[in-house]
Design a protein around this motif. Structure first.
Motif, mmCIF file in Angstrom:
data_model
loop_
_atom_site.group_PDB
_atom_site.id
_atom_site.type_symbol
_atom_site.label_atom_id
_atom_site.label_comp_id
_atom_site.label_asym_id
_atom_site.label_seq_id
_atom_site.Cartn_x
_atom_site.Cartn_y
_atom_site.Cartn_z
ATOM 1 N N GLY A 160 44.340 39.829 52.261
ATOM 2 C CA GLY A 160 43.670 40.011 50.986
ATOM 3 C C GLY A 160 42.350 40.747 51.058
ATOM 4 O O GLY A 160 41.639 40.840 50.062
ATOM 5 N N ARG A 161 42.024 41.301 52.232
ATOM 6 C CA ARG A 161 40.777 42.031 52.383
ATOM 7 C C ARG A 161 41.044 43.408 52.950
ATOM 8 O O ARG A 161 41.945 43.596 53.765
ATOM 9 C CB ARG A 161 39.799 41.272 53.297
ATOM 10 C CG ARG A 161 39.360 39.933 52.745
ATOM 11 C CD ARG A 161 38.583 40.087 51.446
ATOM 12 N NE ARG A 161 38.191 38.792 50.868
ATOM 13 C CZ ARG A 161 37.557 38.647 49.724
ATOM 14 N NH1 ARG A 161 37.227 39.727 49.022
ATOM 15 N NH2 ARG A 161 37.252 37.461 49.248
ATOM 16 N N ARG A 172 43.146 44.058 46.621
ATOM 17 C CA ARG A 172 43.049 43.226 45.421
ATOM 18 C C ARG A 172 43.058 44.036 44.135
ATOM 19 O O ARG A 172 42.690 43.533 43.072
ATOM 20 C CB ARG A 172 41.800 42.341 45.496
ATOM 21 C CG ARG A 172 41.843 41.393 46.687
ATOM 22 C CD ARG A 172 40.916 40.218 46.564
ATOM 23 N NE ARG A 172 41.080 39.324 47.695
ATOM 24 C CZ ARG A 172 40.663 38.073 47.738
ATOM 25 N NH1 ARG A 172 40.066 37.541 46.692
ATOM 26 N NH2 ARG A 172 40.852 37.329 48.815
ATOM 27 N N GLU A 175 35.505 43.487 44.498
ATOM 28 C CA GLU A 175 36.497 42.621 45.132
ATOM 29 C C GLU A 175 37.822 43.327 45.390
ATOM 30 O O GLU A 175 38.651 42.828 46.146
ATOM 31 C CB GLU A 175 36.727 41.366 44.287
ATOM 32 C CG GLU A 175 37.450 40.266 45.051
ATOM 33 C CD GLU A 175 37.611 38.984 44.255
ATOM 34 O OE1 GLU A 175 38.233 38.050 44.782
ATOM 35 O OE2 GLU A 175 37.130 38.925 43.107
ATOM 36 N N HIS A 176 38.048 44.464 44.797
ATOM 37 C CA HIS A 176 39.282 45.196 45.086
ATOM 38 C C HIS A 176 39.407 45.495 46.578
ATOM 39 O O HIS A 176 40.515 45.569 47.100
ATOM 40 C CB HIS A 176 39.327 46.503 44.292
ATOM 41 C CG HIS A 176 39.672 46.302 42.848
ATOM 42 N ND1 HIS A 176 39.459 47.268 41.886
ATOM 43 C CD2 HIS A 176 40.210 45.245 42.191
ATOM 44 C CE1 HIS A 176 39.855 46.813 40.713
ATOM 45 N NE2 HIS A 176 40.306 45.592 40.864
ATOM 46 N N GLN A 198 37.055 44.841 37.836
ATOM 47 C CA GLN A 198 37.451 44.039 38.989
ATOM 48 C C GLN A 198 37.677 42.598 38.558
ATOM 49 O O GLN A 198 37.324 42.205 37.433
ATOM 50 C CB GLN A 198 36.407 44.145 40.086
ATOM 51 C CG GLN A 198 35.013 43.688 39.711
ATOM 52 C CD GLN A 198 34.042 43.857 40.860
ATOM 53 O OE1 GLN A 198 34.088 43.099 41.817
ATOM 54 N NE2 GLN A 198 33.198 44.880 40.791
ATOM 55 N N PRO A 199 38.283 41.752 39.414
ATOM 56 C CA PRO A 199 38.752 40.417 38.986
ATOM 57 C C PRO A 199 37.749 39.557 38.234
ATOM 58 O O PRO A 199 38.112 38.899 37.258
ATOM 59 C CB PRO A 199 39.164 39.774 40.318
ATOM 60 C CG PRO A 199 39.644 40.928 41.145
ATOM 61 C CD PRO A 199 38.732 42.067 40.783
#
Length: 371
Positions: free
Chosen positions: A18-19, A216, A87-88, A148-149
């Motif tokens: 996820g990173r 992400r 965070e993407h 972003q989230p």
């Protein structure tokens, strides 16, 4: 000892689920230097290098919100970014080095320590209410993604657009997120007045590559659907193929353009991979972790386009590169765009005639009330 062993004396970097970044490289302004060594302690303590890294969001009261530039190779002069960090986690993000100014790493810190400018809407209203303010289109989210989230919860971008819509102020937004669809109710009426355009960044149609490259962000398929939704709502939408990475995303160039044209995009652009400051070592670590067999080939082609260096920051070459391969890429893009009918209409001129200056308001104070 081969070159790979010399560059990574302990072991190649391990991907984190996820990173995008696989390391937390030091920022260039840090005074203390750190070097990783294997003394057996990590093994003895059974540290899990793949343990999930929690995202932290910090509230920030910005002193200003509009950023101006005079770069001749950038098609806008005013931008607004509601967030610092993203965070993407796109490994190639040119904004990563900005976290160095905060004393943080452009690596994992950039995508896990996000700063939200919670007073962005109020600051914007104040800026455009100044008597000396001269309106011109604002580029929204070009440094870090405005969708972003964390935007789902904080809605800063939504509130910024509400200010722009209320006062008839044109803007252009670029994103990798489907969350922009949430704001179609604001975007569509503005588009009908010629006050907004959107661009969706798609680097590849390969979901597996995208998962490691932009972990992400929305999947390529989901981004194509976003183009369809925006286009169906009457919002001019283009595709940004940024960056083009030799031997990784570059083979997908024509397929991306074809898919986006079919989805309703009317314009397209591309940027060759840029590796400023700390982005270069971060990207090399990513290559070693995900594409070890082609890492040397990728970097050799990058340097071929950058005059033998990892990066050339000159305005003449930083976006497109130079040399035979850069020329070939330009030809491929040009032929595909012409064949698909992209860029046939100009959407770059937004209508400023509807701008209504707000009543002058005092600047939002960062000082909190004691009562």
């Amino acid at each position: 000892m081969d070159d790979r062993e010399a560059e990574y004396p302990i072991a190649p970097p391990t991907p984190l689920k996820g990173r995008g970044a696989v390391t937390n490289v030091q920022g260039r302004y840090e005074r203390d230097q750190r070097e990783r060594v294997d003394d057996g302690w990590e093994t003895a303590c059974e540290v899990d290098p793949a343990a999930p890294l929690r995202t932290q969001v910090f509230e920030e009261r910005a002193k200003s919100i509009l950023t101006r530039n005079a770069s001749p190779d950038i098609p806008f002069s005013v931008s607004l970014n509601p967030y610092r960090g993203c965070e993407h986690g796109c490994i190639y993000c040119f904004a990563r080095p900005t976290h160095s100014y905060l004393g943080l790493s452009p690596g994992l810190d950039f995508e896990s320590r996000i700063y939200a400018k919670i007073n962005a809407p109020e600051l914007l209203r104040y800026e455009i209410s100044k008597k000396g303010y001269s309106p011109e289109p604002i580029a929204l989210g070009v440094n870090t993604d405005a969708y972003q989230p964390i935007e789902r919860e904080l809605r800063l971008t939504r509130r910024v657009i509400e200010v722009l819509n209320e006062h008839g102020h044109p803007f252009a937004a670029i994103t990798k997120s489907s969350l922009i669809e949430r704001d179609i109710d604001l975007l569509a009426p503005m588009a009908a007045r010629g006050q907004v355009m959107a661009a969706v960044t798609i680097t590849t149609l390969d979901a597996e590559i995208a998962r490691t490259l932009e972990p992400r962000a929305a999947t390529p398929t989901r981004r194509l659907r976003t183009i369809r939704e925006l286009s169906a709502a009457g919002i001019p939408v283009g595709v940004s193929i940024a960056p083009v990475i030799p031997f990784v995303t570059e083979p997908d160039l024509e397929r991306v353009l074809e898919a986006c044209a079919e989805a309703g995009a009317t314009s397209a652009s591309y940027i060759v991979l840029r590796l400023p400051w700390e982005v270069a070592p971060l990207f090399k670590d990513w290559l070693a972790a995900h594409f070890p067999q082609r890492a040397e080939r990728v970097m050799a082609r990058v340097r071929e386009m950058r005059g033998g260096k990892d990066y050339d920051s000159s305005f003449a070459h930083r976006m497109k590169g130079e040399g035979a391969w850069a020329d070939l890429l330009k030809q491929r893009f040009g032929k595909a765009v012409k064949r698909l009918g992209l860029n046939a209409r100009r959407h770059g001129i937004l209508d400023m005639s509807h701008f209504k200056r707000p009543e002058m308001t005092p600047p939002p104070s960062p000082q909190l009330s004691l009562f």
